[in-house]
Design a protein around this motif. Structure first.
Motif, PDB file in Angstrom:
ATOM      1  N   HIS A 270      23.509  46.024  36.599  1.00  0.00           N
ATOM      2  CA  HIS A 270      23.579  44.942  35.433  1.00  0.00           C
ATOM      3  C   HIS A 270      23.276  43.780  36.004  1.00  0.00           C
ATOM      4  CE1 HIS A 270      28.031  44.736  36.240  1.00  0.00           C
ATOM      5  NE2 HIS A 270      27.833  43.416  35.862  1.00  0.00           N
ATOM      6  N   VAL A 271      23.042  42.519  35.252  1.00  0.00           N
ATOM      7  CA  VAL A 271      23.079  41.087  35.826  1.00  0.00           C
ATOM      8  C   VAL A 271      24.134  40.577  34.955  1.00  0.00           C
ATOM      9  CG1 VAL A 271      20.689  41.587  36.561  1.00  0.00           C
ATOM     10  CG2 VAL A 271      21.298  40.745  34.268  1.00  0.00           C
ATOM     11  N   ALA A 272      24.596  39.459  35.334  1.00  0.00           N
ATOM     12  CA  ALA A 272      25.232  38.498  34.626  1.00  0.00           C
ATOM     13  C   ALA A 272      24.801  37.146  34.413  1.00  0.00           C
ATOM     14  CB  ALA A 272      26.850  38.343  35.754  1.00  0.00           C
ATOM     15  N   PHE A 273      24.683  36.830  33.048  1.00  0.00           N
ATOM     16  CA  PHE A 273      24.217  35.602  32.575  1.00  0.00           C
ATOM     17  C   PHE A 273      25.155  34.785  32.077  1.00  0.00           C
ATOM     18  CE2 PHE A 273      21.608  32.751  29.987  1.00  0.00           C
ATOM     19  CZ  PHE A 273      20.488  32.727  30.570  1.00  0.00           C
TER      20      PHE A 273
ATOM     21  N   VAL B 165      24.117  43.840  26.445  1.00  0.00           N
ATOM     22  CA  VAL B 165      22.700  43.855  25.809  1.00  0.00           C
ATOM     23  C   VAL B 165      22.335  45.107  26.663  1.00  0.00           C
ATOM     24  CG1 VAL B 165      20.292  43.087  25.692  1.00  0.00           C
ATOM     25  CG2 VAL B 165      22.257  41.601  25.312  1.00  0.00           C
ATOM     26  N   PRO B 166      22.367  46.285  26.239  1.00  0.00           N
ATOM     27  CA  PRO B 166      22.259  47.619  26.985  1.00  0.00           C
ATOM     28  C   PRO B 166      20.586  47.689  26.957  1.00  0.00           C
ATOM     29  CG  PRO B 166      23.015  48.241  24.800  1.00  0.00           C
ATOM     30  CD  PRO B 166      23.175  46.682  24.897  1.00  0.00           C
ATOM     31  N   PHE B 167      20.019  48.457  27.957  1.00  0.00           N
ATOM     32  CA  PHE B 167      18.676  48.745  27.817  1.00  0.00           C
ATOM     33  C   PHE B 167      18.444  50.516  28.039  1.00  0.00           C
ATOM     34  CE2 PHE B 167      18.655  44.322  29.583  1.00  0.00           C
ATOM     35  CZ  PHE B 167      18.058  43.967  28.712  1.00  0.00           C
TER      36      PHE B 167
ATOM     37  N   SER C 101      20.625  50.150  32.210  1.00  0.00           N
ATOM     38  CA  SER C 101      20.980  49.120  32.895  1.00  0.00           C
ATOM     39  C   SER C 101      21.429  48.125  31.518  1.00  0.00           C
ATOM     40  CB  SER C 101      19.983  48.420  33.782  1.00  0.00           C
ATOM     41  OG  SER C 101      18.676  47.981  32.865  1.00  0.00           O
ATOM     42  N   TYR C 102      21.976  47.011  32.047  1.00  0.00           N
ATOM     43  CA  TYR C 102      22.225  45.818  31.034  1.00  0.00           C
ATOM     44  C   TYR C 102      22.440  44.468  31.412  1.00  0.00           C
ATOM     45  CZ  TYR C 102      27.327  46.231  32.468  1.00  0.00           C
ATOM     46  OH  TYR C 102      28.427  46.336  33.240  1.00  0.00           O
ATOM     47  N   LEU C 103      22.282  43.638  30.559  1.00  0.00           N
ATOM     48  CA  LEU C 103      22.415  42.177  30.673  1.00  0.00           C
ATOM     49  C   LEU C 103      23.894  42.002  30.002  1.00  0.00           C
ATOM     50  CD1 LEU C 103      21.652  39.256  30.855  1.00  0.00           C
ATOM     51  CD2 LEU C 103      20.763  39.517  28.458  1.00  0.00           C
ATOM     52  N   GLU C 104      24.826  41.285  31.018  1.00  0.00           N
ATOM     53  CA  GLU C 104      25.958  40.833  30.511  1.00  0.00           C
ATOM     54  C   GLU C 104      25.982  39.388  30.208  1.00  0.00           C
ATOM     55  OE1 GLU C 104      30.654  40.447  32.509  1.00  0.00           O
ATOM     56  OE2 GLU C 104      28.966  41.058  33.692  1.00  0.00           O
TER      57      GLU C 104
ATOM     58  N   ARG D 279      31.807  51.644  29.829  1.00  0.00           N
ATOM     59  CA  ARG D 279      31.478  50.150  29.919  1.00  0.00           C
ATOM     60  C   ARG D 279      29.988  49.804  29.518  1.00  0.00           C
ATOM     61  NH1 ARG D 279      28.568  48.396  34.789  1.00  0.00           N
ATOM     62  NH2 ARG D 279      28.887  50.459  35.634  1.00  0.00           N
ATOM     63  N   VAL D 280      29.257  50.795  29.075  1.00  0.00           N
ATOM     64  CA  VAL D 280      27.729  50.486  28.594  1.00  0.00           C
ATOM     65  C   VAL D 280      27.594  51.420  27.632  1.00  0.00           C
ATOM     66  CG1 VAL D 280      25.374  50.306  29.436  1.00  0.00           C
ATOM     67  CG2 VAL D 280      27.212  50.570  31.468  1.00  0.00           C
TER      68      VAL D 280
END
Length: 272
Positions: free
Chosen positions: A7-10, A45-47, A51-54, A146-147
């Motif tokens: 994942h990535v953190a925004f 935001v799951p894909f 993977s997901y956008l945090e 978690r996801v």
């Protein structure tokens, strides 16, 4: 699942603003709850690839400078803050970083309380002196805690590229070669000047050359400046996502999400 990035953190100062922006461009965030530190909370935001956008921000009443995760990035509304890879053995991964001559913070136990009361737990460790390198996570509870499961989307796959802004591209490429055995960078046409990809990896590098990226590095240091989601076809992706104009990306195309919070920081790229 062909998932490379976990994942990535925004990050930003207000989670509701990040969630509203995501909804406006066709991304669907799910509130994920408050972290165990009590200083940050997040939405996911799951894909489809897992993977997901945090989206992450300080909790109500917490000064961003006191946030437990990426306080400088949250305080500056900097968006991209960090990126994460998954590991099966947090201690062994940390030892590998130490063997590569890197400072390591962790592994640490961490947690998040979901709105439904379920506790999500994991181990995590951070490497290096800044945010260029990814951090690592190992789930203590099932990853499904978690996801959340993503909705099906024929055009969207998942997180594809992390763009790291650095003042010295050669030095940063050497860092990734030493730690992850990533190959040498290859220059391509892309969204930033001095832009290069590292073939077969989720990493791209750019040098600021002045302007906004230079100011970003001055404020929050070297590290991720943009995240790109992989799509099978840009035109099909526009059926469900609000995207700006096409930008050449090597022999393919990409586009930023059409929102001020995401312009130049969160976009999509056609898969090769």
């Amino acid at each position: 699942m062909d998932r490379t990035i976990d994942h990535v953190a925004f990050g930003g100062t207000e989670l509701y603003e990040l969630r509203a922006a995501a909804n406006e461009v066709g991304l669907t965030p799910t509130y994920g709850g408050e972290h165990g530190t009590g200083t940050t909370h997040m939405a996911v935001v799951p894909f489809p690839d897992g993977s997901y956008l945090e989206l992450i921000a300080p909790t109500l009443g917490t000064d961003a400078a006191d946030a437990g995760f990426w306080p400088a990035h949250l305080a500056a509304d900097a968006g991209p803050a960090s990126w994460c890879l998954e590991t099966d053995d947090a201690a062994a991964t940390a030892k590998s970083a130490i063997d590569a001559g890197l400072p390591v913070d962790g592994p640490h136990e961490a947690s998040r309380a979901r709105p439904d009361g379920r506790l999500v737990e994991w181990d995590m460790s951070f490497e290096g002196a800044d945010q260029r390198l990814p951090f690592f996570i190992r789930d203590r509870t099932p990853r499904s805690y978690r996801v959340p499961k993503a909705a099906r989307n024929a055009a969207v796959r998942g997180l594809h590229t992390v763009v790291v802004a650095t003042r010295d591209r050669e030095a940063t490429a050497a860092l990734f070669a030493r730690r992850h055995r990533y190959p040498s960078p290859v220059d391509i046409n892309g969204p930033f000047s001095e832009f290069a990809v590292l073939p077969g990896t989720p990493l791209a590098l750019c040098e600021p050359g002045g302007g906004a990226l230079e100011a970003r590095i001055d404020e929050v240091g070297e590290g991720p400046c943009a995240f790109l989601v992989g799509v099978t076809d840009l035109d099909r992706a526009r059926n469900s996502l609000s995207l700006g104009p096409e930008i050449r990306y090597s022999d393919r195309h990409m586009a930023w999400f059409d929102h001020d919070l995401f312009e130049g920081r969160l976009g999509v790229v056609e898969l090769p």
